[in-house]
Design an enzyme around this catalytic site. Structure first.
Site, PDB file in Angstrom:
ATOM      1  N   TYR A 105       0.863  -1.182   0.000  1.00  0.00           N
ATOM      2  CA  TYR A 105       0.000   0.000   0.000  1.00  0.00           C
ATOM      3  C   TYR A 105       0.907   1.242   0.000  1.00  0.00           C
ATOM      4  O   TYR A 105       1.888   1.302   0.752  1.00  0.00           O
ATOM      5  CB  TYR A 105      -0.894  -0.032   1.246  1.00  0.00           C
ATOM      6  CG  TYR A 105      -1.707   1.215   1.432  1.00  0.00           C
ATOM      7  CD1 TYR A 105      -2.797   1.486   0.617  1.00  0.00           C
ATOM      8  CD2 TYR A 105      -1.368   2.138   2.411  1.00  0.00           C
ATOM      9  CE1 TYR A 105      -3.533   2.651   0.777  1.00  0.00           C
ATOM     10  CE2 TYR A 105      -2.107   3.304   2.578  1.00  0.00           C
ATOM     11  CZ  TYR A 105      -3.180   3.556   1.760  1.00  0.00           C
ATOM     12  OH  TYR A 105      -3.902   4.700   1.920  1.00  0.00           O
ATOM     13  N   ASP A 178      -1.196  -7.102   6.900  1.00  0.00           N
ATOM     14  CA  ASP A 178      -2.205  -6.069   6.637  1.00  0.00           C
ATOM     15  C   ASP A 178      -3.403  -6.794   6.017  1.00  0.00           C
ATOM     16  O   ASP A 178      -3.350  -7.223   4.864  1.00  0.00           O
ATOM     17  CB  ASP A 178      -1.617  -5.021   5.687  1.00  0.00           C
ATOM     18  CG  ASP A 178      -2.602  -3.893   5.370  1.00  0.00           C
ATOM     19  OD1 ASP A 178      -3.825  -4.078   5.556  1.00  0.00           O
ATOM     20  OD2 ASP A 178      -2.148  -2.837   4.898  1.00  0.00           O
ATOM     21  N   LYS A 203     -11.880   0.903   5.730  1.00  0.00           N
ATOM     22  CA  LYS A 203     -12.315   0.159   4.549  1.00  0.00           C
ATOM     23  C   LYS A 203     -13.453  -0.802   4.930  1.00  0.00           C
ATOM     24  O   LYS A 203     -14.475  -0.366   5.391  1.00  0.00           O
ATOM     25  CB  LYS A 203     -11.111  -0.552   3.918  1.00  0.00           C
ATOM     26  CG  LYS A 203      -9.848   0.342   3.821  1.00  0.00           C
ATOM     27  CD  LYS A 203      -9.972   1.501   2.861  1.00  0.00           C
ATOM     28  CE  LYS A 203      -8.854   2.528   2.989  1.00  0.00           C
ATOM     29  NZ  LYS A 203      -7.487   2.011   2.895  1.00  0.00           N
TER      30      LYS A 203
HETATM   31  C1  LIG Z   1      -6.179   2.405   3.272  1.00  0.00           C
HETATM   32  C2  LIG Z   1      -5.138   1.393   3.562  1.00  0.00           C
HETATM   33  C3  LIG Z   1      -4.150   1.606   4.551  1.00  0.00           C
HETATM   34  C4  LIG Z   1      -4.031   2.890   5.316  1.00  0.00           C
HETATM   35  O1  LIG Z   1      -5.119   3.146   6.134  1.00  0.00           O
HETATM   36  P1  LIG Z   1      -5.681   4.616   6.465  1.00  0.00           P
HETATM   37  O2  LIG Z   1      -6.888   4.324   7.280  1.00  0.00           O
HETATM   38  O3  LIG Z   1      -5.974   5.292   5.156  1.00  0.00           O
HETATM   39  O4  LIG Z   1      -4.609   5.322   7.222  1.00  0.00           O
HETATM   40  C5  LIG Z   1      -3.251   0.581   4.783  1.00  0.00           C
HETATM   41  N1  LIG Z   1      -3.292  -0.564   4.078  1.00  0.00           N
HETATM   42  C6  LIG Z   1      -4.204  -0.794   3.127  1.00  0.00           C
HETATM   43  C7  LIG Z   1      -4.195  -2.084   2.383  1.00  0.00           C
HETATM   44  C8  LIG Z   1      -5.156   0.173   2.821  1.00  0.00           C
HETATM   45  O5  LIG Z   1      -6.051  -0.051   1.847  1.00  0.00           O
END
Ligand SMILES: *Cc1c(COP(=O)(O)O)cnc(C)c1O
Length: 385
Positions: A105, A178, A203
């Protein structure tokens, strides 16, 4: 009370959300308070003294996060990147080395390359789809953290979590996954050997595009690590506020049904894309032609709601098609109930142009929402022409 034997949704709906003993309210209150009355000096109730350290609404969310990931402790943050930053500072020292995916990311790459590196932590990039590539980047005694995403963004690469966990543990490194793209419902990295799971709760966890948040969940039996994370959460202070915690907790209660709906719609959209001659490449781990399909089938319940594809006709053609959608919203982010469409090369991944993280210029990324799928397909059909 819920326990590990309960199913996913029972835990998601009840863990942390016991009815209020005083009023019977079935939904946790939003404790919009910074401080707590003490019964005599140092006599704080149930550990609440100041809301950076702990807040009951955040505790409700953190309890739920741990329960649904099968971990010992959950931690809620102001954003996904705040969670990442806290973890890296909690476990890394100057002189240490970490490994991150070549297609990490973008914000993770920026954090590591532009911020964490300045504090004396070196990093290497490795293709997540190949446990051997990760093994090749290990510096014995120095590599302390292996960071993977699976599926990755935006090319939906798949890492074999169990295989990478073995590589990490052979050399005494921690494995962090992640899990944002898959969600806790579709994939459980702690059960596959990961030490910590990280989410951007912005998300799928939140699921309604109305909150920015992050989470860490530490696996069972890792009390020292959990204590270190707790110490750094409080010391760095990038915590989730009460209102944001409440929104994410509410989102988690419907995570399972939303993910099933996202997956159902995504499968139909993939079928539609396969029927088009001008779609030259589809990136979806549910396709047997996807290089990570077998591993995804092994470690994911279903294949998720994210799809990328390449459209014949070059960059401008892709950009024009994206601009013609009416039901799909042109925008960054993902995982909400509404369908989003974007052009990674100019939007989410503009900062990696010209680097080895560059994505194809004719790539289109879809976050398939849970609207009526016929409307989604009809809209794509008129937009692609
Ligand atoms: C959006 C995202 C992040 C970062 O998160 P935020 O809430 O925008 O700080 C990290 N990893 C992935 C895979 C993401 O889609």
């Amino acid at each position: 009370m819920t326990n590990e034997q309960h199913g996913f949704s029972t835990r998601a709906i009840h863990a942390g959300s016991e009815p209020d003993p005083r009023t019977g309210a079935v939904t946790p209150a939003i404790y919009q308070t910074s401080t707590y009355k003490q019964d005599g000096v140092g006599g704080f109730r149930e550990g609440y003294e100041y809301s950076r350290s702990a807040n009951p609404t955040r505790t409700a969310l953190e309890t739920c996060l741990a329960a649904i990931e099968g971990g010992s402790r959950g931690f809620a943050f102001a954003s996904g990147l705040a969670a990442e930053d806290t973890l890296m500072r909690a476990v890394l020292q100057p002189g240490d080395h970490m490994i991150i995916p070549t297609d990490a990311y973008g914000g993770t790459f920026r954090l590591v390359d532009k911020v964490v590196k300045r504090w004396g932590v070196d990093y290497s990039l490795a293709k997540v789809g190949q446990a051997d590539a990760i093994r090749g980047e290990i510096r014995p005694g120095v590599t302390k953290l292996i960071w993977i995403e699976t599926p990755t963004n935006p090319l939906l690469g798949i890492a074999d979590i169990a295989a990478v966990a073995q590589v990490a543990h052979e050399v005494g490194a921690l494995l962090v996954v992640d899990n944002t793209f898959a969600s806790s419902y579709l994939q459980q990295p702690l059960a596959l050997g990961a030490d910590v799971v990280m989410h951007s709760t912005t998300k799928y966890a939140g699921g309604h595009s109305d909150v920015v948040g992050g989470a860490l969940v530490v696996g069972e039996g890792k009390d020292e690590l959990a204590e270190t994370v707790a110490f750094h959460q409080n010391s760095l202070g990038a915590v989730a506020g009460p209102m944001d915690s409440w929104l994410v907790l509410r989102g988690l209660k419907t995570l399972a049904v939303r993910m099933e709906a996202h997956c159902n719609n995504a499968e139909k959209v993939v079928e539609y894309l396969q029927s088009r001659k001008d779609v030259t490449n589809i990136y979806y781990p549910g396709l047997e032609s996807h290089p990570g399909h077998d591993i995804a089938a092994k470690q994911m319940k279903r294949f998720g709601g994210m799809i990328s594809f390449q459209l014949d006709g070059g960059e401008q053609n892709a950009v024009d098609a994206i601009g013609r959608t009416k039901v799909w919203t042109l925008g960054e982010s993902l995982g909400g109930v509404e369908s989003l469409i974007e052009h990674p090369a100019r939007m989410t991944h503009a900062s990696v142009r010209g680097t080895e993280l560059e994505v194809p210029a004719d790539l289109i990324r879809l976050s398939v929402g849970i609207e009526d799928v016929d409307d989604l397909i009809a809209d794509l059909d008129q937009a692609l022409r």
